[in-house]
Design an enzyme around this catalytic site. Structure first.
Site, PDB file in Angstrom:
ATOM      1  N   ASP A  93     -60.667  33.364  28.583  1.00 16.59           N
ATOM      2  CA  ASP A  93     -62.451  33.664  28.293  1.00 16.59           C
ATOM      3  C   ASP A  93     -62.177  35.254  27.472  1.00 16.59           C
ATOM      4  O   ASP A  93     -60.426  36.306  27.563  1.00 16.59           O
ATOM      5  CB  ASP A  93     -63.133  33.666  29.626  1.00 16.59           C
ATOM      6  CG  ASP A  93     -62.312  35.271  30.571  1.00 16.59           C
ATOM      7  OD1 ASP A  93     -61.422  35.471  30.462  1.00 16.59           O
ATOM      8  OD2 ASP A  93     -62.860  34.985  31.857  1.00 16.59           O
ATOM      9  N   ASP A 266     -64.658  25.553  34.882  1.00 20.98           N
ATOM     10  CA  ASP A 266     -63.240  26.640  35.468  1.00 20.98           C
ATOM     11  C   ASP A 266     -63.779  26.888  36.147  1.00 20.98           C
ATOM     12  O   ASP A 266     -65.260  27.646  36.525  1.00 20.98           O
ATOM     13  CB  ASP A 266     -62.597  27.339  34.356  1.00 20.98           C
ATOM     14  CG  ASP A 266     -63.673  28.527  34.335  1.00 20.98           C
ATOM     15  OD1 ASP A 266     -63.201  30.086  34.508  1.00 20.98           O
ATOM     16  OD2 ASP A 266     -64.478  28.757  33.954  1.00 20.98           O
ATOM     17  N   CYS A 304     -57.111  10.820  49.474  1.00 23.18           N
ATOM     18  CA  CYS A 304     -56.387  11.831  48.327  1.00 23.18           C
ATOM     19  C   CYS A 304     -54.292  11.152  48.271  1.00 23.18           C
ATOM     20  O   CYS A 304     -54.049  11.058  49.259  1.00 23.18           O
ATOM     21  CB  CYS A 304     -56.068  13.378  49.641  1.00 23.18           C
ATOM     22  SG  CYS A 304     -55.410  14.172  47.754  1.00 23.18           S
ATOM     23  N   CYS A 306     -51.864  13.426  46.850  1.00 16.32           N
ATOM     24  CA  CYS A 306     -50.862  14.257  46.281  1.00 16.32           C
ATOM     25  C   CYS A 306     -50.335  14.408  47.070  1.00 16.32           C
ATOM     26  O   CYS A 306     -49.758  14.230  48.102  1.00 16.32           O
ATOM     27  CB  CYS A 306     -52.429  15.284  46.069  1.00 16.32           C
ATOM     28  SG  CYS A 306     -52.370  16.757  47.987  1.00 16.32           S
ATOM     29  N   CYS A 309     -50.823  15.629  50.873  1.00  9.40           N
ATOM     30  CA  CYS A 309     -51.148  14.460  51.467  1.00  9.40           C
ATOM     31  C   CYS A 309     -49.904  13.233  51.624  1.00  9.40           C
ATOM     32  O   CYS A 309     -50.452  12.421  52.857  1.00  9.40           O
ATOM     33  CB  CYS A 309     -52.271  13.884  51.168  1.00  9.40           C
ATOM     34  SG  CYS A 309     -53.912  15.337  51.158  1.00  9.40           S
ATOM     35  N   HIS A 335     -53.079  20.642  46.937  1.00 11.30           N
ATOM     36  CA  HIS A 335     -53.799  19.191  47.477  1.00 11.30           C
ATOM     37  C   HIS A 335     -55.417  19.771  46.715  1.00 11.30           C
ATOM     38  O   HIS A 335     -55.791  19.143  45.875  1.00 11.30           O
ATOM     39  CB  HIS A 335     -54.714  19.561  48.353  1.00 11.30           C
ATOM     40  CG  HIS A 335     -55.579  18.781  49.152  1.00 11.30           C
ATOM     41  ND1 HIS A 335     -55.394  17.600  49.111  1.00 11.30           N
ATOM     42  CD2 HIS A 335     -57.029  19.565  49.706  1.00 11.30           C
ATOM     43  CE1 HIS A 335     -56.818  17.283  49.610  1.00 11.30           C
ATOM     44  NE2 HIS A 335     -57.825  18.256  49.549  1.00 11.30           N
TER      45      HIS A 335
END
Length: 369
Positions: A93, A266, A304, A306, A309, A335
């Site tokens: 940005d 974002d 989840c 991930c 998890c 996570h």
């Protein structure tokens, strides 16, 4: 053009769309969420971990990298991709929002913004030309035009003058930009006024940027007002170019943004709140530091997949936070980022399978519970 957008499918009942974003460092499916690596690193994460969870493009910040370590040093290292060992997409940005957020530490004129560093108080000047030159030195795939972010609330006259200045600055950025291996996106402003949003879109589309961001939202206004501005603004943007909603990263806002036709998002939110022990789940936010999880041996979110998890319980992660172990904030960061990246993939699949409205309704019913 170095960055192009391919529309794959659009939801028949909403503005939601699935596409592909082609960049010099890879092609990525949209809608996408871009993890934020403000200072050339996504906090607590390695590049390999981000790749494993499916991150195709990340965001870095011109303002921060200009101050430290300096764009000249990054260029000397071979550009931002080599400097941080990231071989996928990077968007930077322009620094406009960061300068805007400095408040009393900055002064805006037609030429640019004079500001004092939040690090040491040193005085600096950032103009559209300078912001563009810094981003060219960084070598990111997508760079943003330097804009003035309209605060909320703002009077119509102030918002109009600010939006007109953003257009003039965008013209100066385009004249300065010379790298053919990166794309310069324009930023739509206009505050919370539909007529100014329309004016901004018309002015910037006439400059023919390869992509457009919707800026000046998620700056303190009610969510309903943000959605109203999206509903008005997004349909005015070119269908065959990418649309980017800046600074939005909560699941409820992401699904609404996708519904209105946004492709890219974002936000620092998922990593910032993770470091404070807050995680996102399909059932809303969970503050794992709370006492109620001291003997809760379930994962953060049973739906989840991930790393966190699959391997650790709420009780264990709470213990890590209570003992100030850095592994705790690493687990919550992993996570949250995995959750959002997977959430974007689920929305894309729902669009492709013509069931996005039902997906949205079911998700929000559970998330708001």
């Amino acid at each position: 053009m170095s960055v192009t957008y391919e529309l794959v499918k659009q939801c028949q009942k909403t503005g939601a769309r699935a596409g592909r974003l082609h960049t010099p460092h890879g092609t990525f499916d949209t809608p996408i969420f871009m993890p934020v690596g403000t200072q050339a690193t996504v906090k607590a994460m390695s590049p390999d971990e981000l790749k494993d969870m499916g991150a195709g493009i990340i965001l870095s910040n011109t303002y921060h990298l200009y101050l430290r370590p300096g764009h000249e040093l990054v260029a000397e290292a071979g550009g931002l991709h080599k400097f941080m060992n990231w071989d996928r997409g990077i968007l930077t940005d322009s620094g406009g929002f960061q300068v805007f957020s400095l408040g009393a530490l900055r002064k805006i004129t037609e030429e640019g913004v004079t500001f004092r560093s939040h690090i040491d108080g040193s005085k600096h000047f950032l103009s559209p030309e300078k912001a563009t030159e810094v981003q060219m030195a960084l070598g990111s795939d997508i760079i943003m035009a330097f804009d003035e972010c309209v605060p909320f609330p703002a009077e119509h006259d102030y918002a109009r003058k600010s939006t007109e200045r953003t257009t003039r600055w965008a013209e100066r950025c385009k004249k300065t930009h010379t790298r053919v291996d990166q794309a310069l996106f324009g930023i739509i402003q206009g505050g919370m006024y539909k007529d100014l949003r329309t004016m901004s879109v018309n002015d910037l589309v006439s400059l023919d940027f390869p992509g457009y961001a919707v800026g000046g939202l998620s700056v303190g206004e009610p969510k309903t007002l943000m959605y109203e501005m999206l509903e008005h603004t997004v349909p005015l943007l070119p269908e065959k170019k990418p649309r980017y909603l800046m600074g939005v990263g909560t699941p409820d806002c992401l699904v609404e943004g996708v519904m209105h036709g946004i492709d890219m998002f974002d936000c620092v939110f998922p990593t910032r709140v993770a470091r404070n022990g807050t995680v996102m789940t399909n059932w809303g936010r969970l503050v794992v530091k709370n006492a109620e999880y001291a003997r809760d041996f379930r994962p953060l979110d049973e739906k989840c997949s991930c790393y966190t998890c699959r391997n650790f319980s709420r009780a264990y992660i709470r213990h890590l936070f209570k003992t100030d172990e850095i592994f705790g904030l690493r687990l919550t960061t992993i996570h949250n980022l995995h959750f959002l990246l997977n959430f974007m993939r689920e929305m894309r699949t729902a669009i492709l399978e013509d069931r996005f409205p039902d997906f949205r309704q079911e998700f929000l019913a559970g998330y708001n519970r």
